[in-house]
Design a protein around this motif. Structure first.
Motif, PDB file in Angstrom:
ATOM      1  N   GLY A  38     -41.759   0.341  28.282  1.00 15.46           N
ATOM      2  CA  GLY A  38     -41.437   0.325  26.864  1.00 15.46           C
ATOM      3  C   GLY A  38     -41.421  -1.057  26.242  1.00 15.46           C
ATOM      4  O   GLY A  38     -41.067  -1.207  25.070  1.00 15.46           O
ATOM      5  N   ASP A  67     -35.453   1.977  27.521  1.00 20.58           N
ATOM      6  CA  ASP A  67     -35.709   3.401  27.322  1.00 20.58           C
ATOM      7  C   ASP A  67     -35.311   3.892  25.935  1.00 20.58           C
ATOM      8  O   ASP A  67     -35.889   4.851  25.409  1.00 20.58           O
ATOM      9  CB  ASP A  67     -34.966   4.231  28.385  1.00 20.58           C
ATOM     10  N   TYR A  68     -34.324   3.209  25.319  1.00 21.06           N
ATOM     11  CA  TYR A  68     -33.828   3.663  24.008  1.00 21.06           C
ATOM     12  C   TYR A  68     -34.881   3.526  22.907  1.00 21.06           C
ATOM     13  O   TYR A  68     -34.768   4.155  21.851  1.00 21.06           O
ATOM     14  CB  TYR A  68     -32.567   2.872  23.631  1.00 21.06           C
ATOM     15  N   ILE A  69     -35.916   2.730  23.136  1.00 16.87           N
ATOM     16  CA  ILE A  69     -36.951   2.506  22.118  1.00 16.87           C
ATOM     17  C   ILE A  69     -37.721   3.790  21.822  1.00 16.87           C
ATOM     18  O   ILE A  69     -38.296   3.956  20.753  1.00 16.87           O
ATOM     19  CB  ILE A  69     -37.920   1.387  22.570  1.00 16.87           C
ATOM     20  N   GLY A  70     -37.724   4.718  22.776  1.00 17.27           N
ATOM     21  CA  GLY A  70     -38.440   5.969  22.527  1.00 17.27           C
ATOM     22  C   GLY A  70     -39.318   6.424  23.668  1.00 17.27           C
ATOM     23  O   GLY A  70     -39.954   7.466  23.594  1.00 17.27           O
ATOM     24  N   TRP A  71     -39.349   5.617  24.741  1.00 17.76           N
ATOM     25  CA  TRP A  71     -40.128   6.014  25.916  1.00 17.76           C
ATOM     26  C   TRP A  71     -39.324   5.701  27.161  1.00 17.76           C
ATOM     27  O   TRP A  71     -38.932   4.562  27.404  1.00 17.76           O
ATOM     28  CB  TRP A  71     -41.459   5.267  25.961  1.00 17.76           C
ATOM     29  N   GLU A  72     -39.081   6.718  27.979  1.00 20.15           N
ATOM     30  CA  GLU A  72     -38.321   6.537  29.204  1.00 20.15           C
ATOM     31  C   GLU A  72     -39.267   6.119  30.322  1.00 20.15           C
ATOM     32  O   GLU A  72     -40.195   6.865  30.671  1.00 20.15           O
ATOM     33  CB  GLU A  72     -37.609   7.839  29.570  1.00 20.15           C
ATOM     34  N   ASN A 105     -45.053   7.196  23.851  1.00 25.59           N
ATOM     35  CA  ASN A 105     -44.176   6.740  22.768  1.00 25.59           C
ATOM     36  C   ASN A 105     -43.744   5.303  23.004  1.00 25.59           C
ATOM     37  O   ASN A 105     -44.081   4.700  24.016  1.00 25.59           O
ATOM     38  CB  ASN A 105     -42.936   7.645  22.668  1.00 25.59           C
ATOM     39  N   GLY A 106     -42.981   4.761  22.051  1.00 28.27           N
ATOM     40  CA  GLY A 106     -42.485   3.395  22.196  1.00 28.27           C
ATOM     41  C   GLY A 106     -43.528   2.358  21.829  1.00 28.27           C
ATOM     42  O   GLY A 106     -44.584   2.667  21.270  1.00 28.27           O
ATOM     43  N   ASP A 107     -43.217   1.106  22.160  1.00 27.09           N
ATOM     44  CA  ASP A 107     -44.065  -0.014  21.745  1.00 27.09           C
ATOM     45  C   ASP A 107     -45.448   0.005  22.368  1.00 27.09           C
ATOM     46  O   ASP A 107     -46.390  -0.584  21.832  1.00 27.09           O
ATOM     47  CB  ASP A 107     -43.377  -1.344  22.085  1.00 27.09           C
ATOM     48  N   ALA A 125     -47.169   2.831  23.026  1.00 29.60           N
ATOM     49  CA  ALA A 125     -47.710   4.179  22.825  1.00 29.60           C
ATOM     50  C   ALA A 125     -49.232   4.154  22.722  1.00 29.60           C
ATOM     51  O   ALA A 125     -49.817   3.284  22.072  1.00 29.60           O
ATOM     52  CB  ALA A 125     -47.127   4.789  21.551  1.00 29.60           C
TER      53      ALA A 125
END
Length: 218
Positions: A16, A47-52, A149-151, A153
């Protein structure tokens, strides 16, 4: 044939983290060198950004925090490469990483020899060094992950030497050395591509200098 390692490079990274892909690629290059034991520890605090992170583990983030604490710092970041337990550098700064690796050395030889389904690990005595802990670190040699997802993605990332587990083999005593026998099928399981044996000192319960290491690939 592997050269005797001069450096253990531990990369703290995350799927992420937008700045991590260049460092992940650099670790892949380092893993191809015969004189570097390269290990990727995926942390979970992005992980909180949107992708674990599919390989993220709290214990790996704890290890990174323990390094920072041992150096008197409270700051952790990704990508960070730690060289021989002694020095942390920004993992995407190729020149700084190269300089740290070029200037590194490991004073203690670690010999890993296969005999059928057993593996013998021999770490000789070296009376001028302090006692240390012997760690077994298993890893995936290569994994490809499509990040949704996330940065990062939309990227399909290739990761190498992804750490899956760490466990203590035992203690290495400077005056007597240490020897271990490991059942290879149990150590590697079905998925791991290899492992590293890392001999590392502790400072007040925190990770200290790495004295020696060896890697074994399936």
């Amino acid at each position: 044939m592997h050269l005797r390692p001069k450096a253990v490079v531990e990369l703290f990274t995350s799927q992420g983290c937008a700045q991590c892909p260049p460092a992940d690629a650099m670790l892949t290059s380092l893993a191809e060198r015969g004189d570097v034991v390269a290990l990727a520890y995926h942390v979970n605090y992005w992980d909180y950004i949107g992708w674990e992170d599919t390989f993220g583990d709290q214990s790996f983030a704890d290890r990174q925090r323990a390094y920072a604490k041992s150096w008197g710092s409270s700051r952790i970041y990704t990508p960070q490469m730690v060289v021989n337990g002694a020095k942390g550098v920004v993992g995407s700064r190729r020149d700084e990483v190269q300089e740290a690796v070029d200037g590194a050395s490991l004073p203690l030889p670690v010999d890993v020899e296969r005999d059928g389904d057993m593996l013998k690990v021999d770490v000789p005595a070296h009376s001028s060094l302090g006692n240390a802990t012997v760690w077994l670190v298993t890893y995936l040699d290569r994994a490809e992950v499509a990040i949704e997802n996330g940065d990062n993605a939309g990227k399909s990332m290739v990761y190498t030497r992804v750490v899956t587990d760490r466990q203590v083999l035992g203690m290495w005593e400077a005056h007597t050395g240490a020897e271990f026998k490991l059942p290879l099928p149990e150590v590697l399981g079905d998925h791991n591509g290899g492992f590293a044996v890392v001999v590392q000192q502790e400072r007040k319960g925190l990770p200290g200098l790495i004295l020696g290491a060896a890697a074994y690939d399936r």
